[in-house]
Write a protein that holds these residues in place. Structure first.
Motif, PDB file in Angstrom:
ATOM      1  N   PRO A  50       0.815  -1.221   0.000  1.00  0.00           N
ATOM      2  CA  PRO A  50       0.000   0.000   0.000  1.00  0.00           C
ATOM      3  C   PRO A  50       0.845   1.266   0.000  1.00  0.00           C
ATOM      4  O   PRO A  50       1.902   1.328   0.630  1.00  0.00           O
ATOM      5  CB  PRO A  50      -0.805  -0.123   1.292  1.00  0.00           C
ATOM      6  N   VAL A  51       0.355   2.296  -0.714  1.00  0.00           N
ATOM      7  CA  VAL A  51       0.945   3.625  -0.641  1.00  0.00           C
ATOM      8  C   VAL A  51       0.416   4.340   0.604  1.00  0.00           C
ATOM      9  O   VAL A  51       1.170   4.959   1.356  1.00  0.00           O
ATOM     10  CB  VAL A  51       0.618   4.438  -1.914  1.00  0.00           C
ATOM     11  N   VAL A  52      -0.894   4.259   0.811  1.00  0.00           N
ATOM     12  CA  VAL A  52      -1.542   4.799   2.005  1.00  0.00           C
ATOM     13  C   VAL A  52      -2.579   3.785   2.479  1.00  0.00           C
ATOM     14  O   VAL A  52      -3.356   3.279   1.672  1.00  0.00           O
ATOM     15  CB  VAL A  52      -2.230   6.154   1.731  1.00  0.00           C
ATOM     16  N   LYS A  53      -2.594   3.506   3.758  1.00  0.00           N
ATOM     17  CA  LYS A  53      -3.582   2.590   4.328  1.00  0.00           C
ATOM     18  C   LYS A  53      -4.294   3.283   5.486  1.00  0.00           C
ATOM     19  O   LYS A  53      -3.702   3.551   6.533  1.00  0.00           O
ATOM     20  CB  LYS A  53      -2.908   1.310   4.821  1.00  0.00           C
ATOM     21  N   VAL A  54      -5.567   3.600   5.261  1.00  0.00           N
ATOM     22  CA  VAL A  54      -6.401   4.193   6.308  1.00  0.00           C
ATOM     23  C   VAL A  54      -7.125   3.051   7.007  1.00  0.00           C
ATOM     24  O   VAL A  54      -8.053   2.461   6.455  1.00  0.00           O
ATOM     25  CB  VAL A  54      -7.399   5.205   5.718  1.00  0.00           C
ATOM     26  N   GLU A  55      -6.698   2.737   8.219  1.00  0.00           N
ATOM     27  CA  GLU A  55      -7.163   1.519   8.872  1.00  0.00           C
ATOM     28  C   GLU A  55      -8.525   1.659   9.541  1.00  0.00           C
ATOM     29  O   GLU A  55      -9.136   0.658   9.885  1.00  0.00           O
ATOM     30  CB  GLU A  55      -6.119   1.069   9.904  1.00  0.00           C
ATOM     31  N   LYS A  56      -8.989   2.873   9.728  1.00  0.00           N
ATOM     32  CA  LYS A  56     -10.295   3.076  10.366  1.00  0.00           C
ATOM     33  C   LYS A  56     -11.083   4.088   9.544  1.00  0.00           C
ATOM     34  O   LYS A  56     -11.491   5.141  10.034  1.00  0.00           O
ATOM     35  CB  LYS A  56     -10.105   3.575  11.804  1.00  0.00           C
ATOM     36  N   ALA A  57     -11.322   3.733   8.280  1.00  0.00           N
ATOM     37  CA  ALA A  57     -12.036   4.653   7.397  1.00  0.00           C
ATOM     38  C   ALA A  57     -13.502   4.778   7.807  1.00  0.00           C
ATOM     39  O   ALA A  57     -14.119   5.826   7.610  1.00  0.00           O
ATOM     40  CB  ALA A  57     -11.930   4.177   5.949  1.00  0.00           C
ATOM     41  N   HIS A  58     -14.082   3.694   8.335  1.00  0.00           N
ATOM     42  CA  HIS A  58     -15.460   3.677   8.847  1.00  0.00           C
ATOM     43  C   HIS A  58     -15.492   2.880  10.138  1.00  0.00           C
ATOM     44  O   HIS A  58     -14.484   2.279  10.548  1.00  0.00           O
ATOM     45  CB  HIS A  58     -16.415   3.033   7.830  1.00  0.00           C
ATOM     46  N   ASN A  59     -16.674   2.835  10.740  1.00  0.00           N
ATOM     47  CA  ASN A  59     -16.857   2.083  11.982  1.00  0.00           C
ATOM     48  C   ASN A  59     -17.363   0.666  11.754  1.00  0.00           C
ATOM     49  O   ASN A  59     -17.780  -0.003  12.695  1.00  0.00           O
ATOM     50  CB  ASN A  59     -17.827   2.828  12.901  1.00  0.00           C
ATOM     51  N   ALA A  60     -17.353   0.230  10.490  1.00  0.00           N
ATOM     52  CA  ALA A  60     -17.819  -1.120  10.150  1.00  0.00           C
ATOM     53  C   ALA A  60     -17.221  -1.496   8.797  1.00  0.00           C
ATOM     54  O   ALA A  60     -16.385  -0.773   8.239  1.00  0.00           O
ATOM     55  CB  ALA A  60     -19.348  -1.170  10.118  1.00  0.00           C
TER      56      ALA A  60
END
Length: 455
Positions: free
Chosen positions: A270-280
């Motif tokens: 990954p270049v960028v990994k947003v691990e909590k983009a949503h709550n589900a």
């Protein structure tokens, strides 16, 4: 914000003092172009190429799936659809509306007997006669719908043979699928937590073989191996999307609540990994075709989130520009308008398809202050897919799976909201003023007719 009724109609709510005089004087909020009952549920719908233009209407291909119970084969359906131009669809179309009937404006043109359920359809922008399909297998199937023979979907019929089979997943890849705007590249995600990239042009190179794919696909179909396999998700990849201007940059979302940005030129990480983009779990993602900094995601937490990729970091928590909240169930599909960079649609398990304009956040009172422009509430059950029409940008095709409410089948609807809703407010008021006397006369007559019916 305007809301359509369960069928056709609804009022035009007041926006300010000048608009209030027109409340309920414009009874039709959209052109109802087609309501088509489907014998079997359709999990995907896509516009194909435009094939004929005329003075008052155009004819266009429409791609649908039919998910059967096994009594007949599963199929990929190519239909011809007659689309009446804006401000042409009038009382005649509306008066002929019959929720239980099949629309005369949607006619089946060709049937392809598909090897398994069609879970997702995507067309190739450079040649919209080429489509990719996902089914309950690790493979992606490529079809030239014009070259494929028409088949009769009867029990025992042999499956149609794909023109290409794309291999690379280690487990089933059922939903995450996209085709690139700038080159003939295909992107997929699956239960193996992987994102896989192919080039259709590789079928003329050494990457293509004449052996069959997995799950006993026909041995005559050429098989293309992957150009890249990208690892970074920790659960099923639910949706993928190319950057509109690049075949090397793309994003993905999954059941691990992650939004990941990739660049094939820098490797498979990954270049960028947003691990909590949503709550589900995340179900869907779309990349703005006009403003490439904007990315939409939809989730099982009932919300849509808008991200600016310039603000995304690997700190583990996403910082959306805005969170859109109006759905009461899981969001299944999000898609930007092909015509206006601030407008997008979202559909969900609550049976509603919302149209939003993020430029209008805070402009008005009530729901409109949250950017909600329009609610299409014509479906009876979860709206599993929809597609904006690039040739007629405010025309939308949507499909619902009506199994829970009707015991089977689905509904296809083609509609466009009236242009008075999205045009500049002052421009709309000026136009309405021109027809004040006519509208007042029609409104008075309609009120009298309703009184007579109730008496």
């Amino acid at each position: 914000m305007k809301e359509s009724a369960g069928k056709v109609g609804g009022g035009l709510p007041s926006v300010d003092a000048r608009y209030s005089q027109w409340k309920y004087l414009v009874p039709i909020l959209y052109d109802w172009l087609a309501n088509h009952n489907l014998l079997w549920p359709s999990l995907s719908c896509r516009w194909g190429p435009q094939i004929e233009q005329a003075t008052y209407k155009n004819r266009q291909r429409l791609y649908l799936s039919e998910q059967t119970d096994g009594s007949v084969p599963n199929t990929l359906v190519i239909a011809n659809c007659e689309i009446v131009k804006p401000r042409v669809a009038a009382a005649e179309h509306i008066s002929q509306f019959n929720e239980e009937a099949r629309s005369p404006y949607v006619k089946k043109f060709k049937t392809i007997i598909h090897p398994g359920e069609v879970n997702r359809i995507r067309e190739l922008p450079q040649n919209m006669n080429i489509v990719a399909t996902h089914t309950d297998s690790p493979d992606v199937l490529i079809w030239d719908v014009e070259a494929q023979p028409n088949r009769h979907a009867v029990l025992g019929a042999t499956e149609s043979r794909p023109d290409l089979i794309l291999t690379g997943h280690q487990e089933n890849a059922e939903f995450a699928l996209d085709m690139c705007r700038s080159a003939p590249f295909v992107l997929s995600g699956g239960k193996d937590k992987s994102v896989v990239l192919w080039s259709i042009h590789d079928h003329i190179s050494t990457l293509a073989t004449k052996s069959g794919g997995t799950n006993d696909k026909p041995s005559e179909s050429p098989v293309i191996q992957a150009r890249g396999v990208f690892q970074g998700h920790e659960d099923t990849v639910e949706d993928v999307q190319f950057c509109p201007s690049s075949e090397q940059e793309f994003c993905s979302v999954g059941d691990d609540s992650c939004l990941i940005l990739w660049d094939a030129r820098t490797g498979s990480s990954p270049v960028v990994k947003v691990e909590k983009a949503h709550n589900a779990d995340l179900h869907c993602v779309d990349w703005n075709p006009i403003d490439e900094n904007l990315i939409l995601t939809g989730s099982a937490d009932n919300t849509i989130r808008l991200f600016d990729r310039r603000n995304l970091t690997n700190n583990g928590v996403g910082s959306p520009i805005h969170i859109f909240q109006n759905h009461t169930a899981a969001v299944l599909c999000v898609q930007w308008s092909p015509d206006k960079s601030s407008v997008f649609g979202s559909s969900a398990e609550d049976g509603v398809l919302n149209i939003w304009d993020h430029n209008k956040i805070g402009e008005r009172s009530g729901e409109a202050s949250k950017g909600l422009l329009f609610r299409h509430s014509g479906h009876r059950d979860k709206v599993v897919d929809f597609h904006w029409n690039a040739h007629d940008p405010w025309t939308i095709v949507s499909v619902s799976d009506d199994d829970e409410t009707t015991g089977g089948g689905g509904t296809l609807q083609i509609w466009r909201m009236i242009d008075l809703i999205y045009r500049p407010q002052q421009e709309v008021i000026t136009e309405l003023d021109k027809f004040r006397s006519h509208i007042l006369t029609c409104s008075s007559q309609s009120h009298q007719d309703l009184t007579n019916q109730n008496s």
